[in-house]
Each structure stands twice: as structure tokens, then as C-alpha cells.
Motif scaffolding. Structure first.
Motif, mmCIF file in Angstrom:
data_model
loop_
_atom_site.group_PDB
_atom_site.id
_atom_site.type_symbol
_atom_site.label_atom_id
_atom_site.label_comp_id
_atom_site.label_asym_id
_atom_site.label_seq_id
_atom_site.Cartn_x
_atom_site.Cartn_y
_atom_site.Cartn_z
ATOM 1 N N VAL A 53 0.857 -1.190 0.000
ATOM 2 C CA VAL A 53 0.000 0.000 0.000
ATOM 3 C C VAL A 53 0.890 1.234 0.000
ATOM 4 N N ARG A 54 0.545 2.184 -0.847
ATOM 5 C CA ARG A 54 1.241 3.478 -0.843
ATOM 6 C C ARG A 54 0.215 4.585 -1.046
ATOM 7 N N LYS A 55 0.568 5.765 -0.607
ATOM 8 C CA LYS A 55 -0.277 6.929 -0.843
ATOM 9 C C LYS A 55 -0.257 7.216 -2.339
ATOM 10 N N GLN A 56 -1.380 7.602 -2.890
ATOM 11 C CA GLN A 56 -1.442 7.861 -4.321
ATOM 12 C C GLN A 56 -0.362 8.852 -4.735
ATOM 13 N N GLY A 57 0.393 8.480 -5.749
ATOM 14 C CA GLY A 57 1.456 9.324 -6.272
ATOM 15 C C GLY A 57 2.795 9.165 -5.585
ATOM 16 N N ALA A 58 2.847 8.424 -4.479
ATOM 17 C CA ALA A 58 4.112 8.229 -3.754
ATOM 18 C C ALA A 58 4.961 7.179 -4.459
#
Length: 84
Positions: A53-58
Motif C-alpha cells: 500500500v502506498r499513498k497515491q502518487g508516492a
């Protein structure tokens, strides 16, 4: 703990889904919850590969054992879930 609604985009799915998660949930638990709504429905399973899982755009994923509360994610913020 509190329920936090996140917008979840599972890589390969064409739909962004609202995913209610507990603020104490780990990123592995968030990934599993998102997978339940996408894998085998809109996204083929990839056995043996780890969900991240990553923050969008990270560029980098959250640590797998970090919690939603630790991440600083705000309600309805978008996360990306993908097979590593």
C-alpha cells in the motif's frame, strides 16, 4: 479506534472503491481488505506475491506493519494497492 474511509485504487482495477478501515489496521490488513473487493473480481490473483500500500502518487510503499493512524492518511485520501 476509529473507522477511516479511504479511497482505494487496486492496480489493474478500473474502479476506485471506498474502503472503510480501522485506524489501528496495519497496511497488510488494508491491502487484504482492498484485495477482497478486487482480486478475483476485476484483478487476477497473483499467488506468492506480496500486497503493498502506498499513498497515491508516492514512490514508496508504507511499511507493512505501520497503521493507518501512523500513516497520517486523512479520510477519503486515495491509496494505491499493488502486488510487489
Amino acid at each position: 479506534m476509529a473507522v477511516i474511509p479511504l479511497a482505494a485504487h487496486f492496480h489493474g482495477d478500473f474502479v476506485i472503491k471506498l474502503l472503510p478501515v480501522d485506524s489501528g489496521a496495519t497496511m497488510d490488513e488494508v491491502a487484504a481488505a482492498a484485495a477482497a473487493n478486487s482480486v478475483g473480481i476485476h484483478v487476477p490473483d497473483q499467488p506468492g506475491r506480496t500486497l503493498r500500500v502506498r499513498k497515491q502518487g508516492a514512490d514508496e510503499a508504507f511499511p507493512r506493519t505501520s497503521t493507518v493512524a501512523d500513516s497520517g492518511l486523512e479520510p477519503t485520501e486515495c491509496v494505491e494497492i499493488y502486488f510487489e
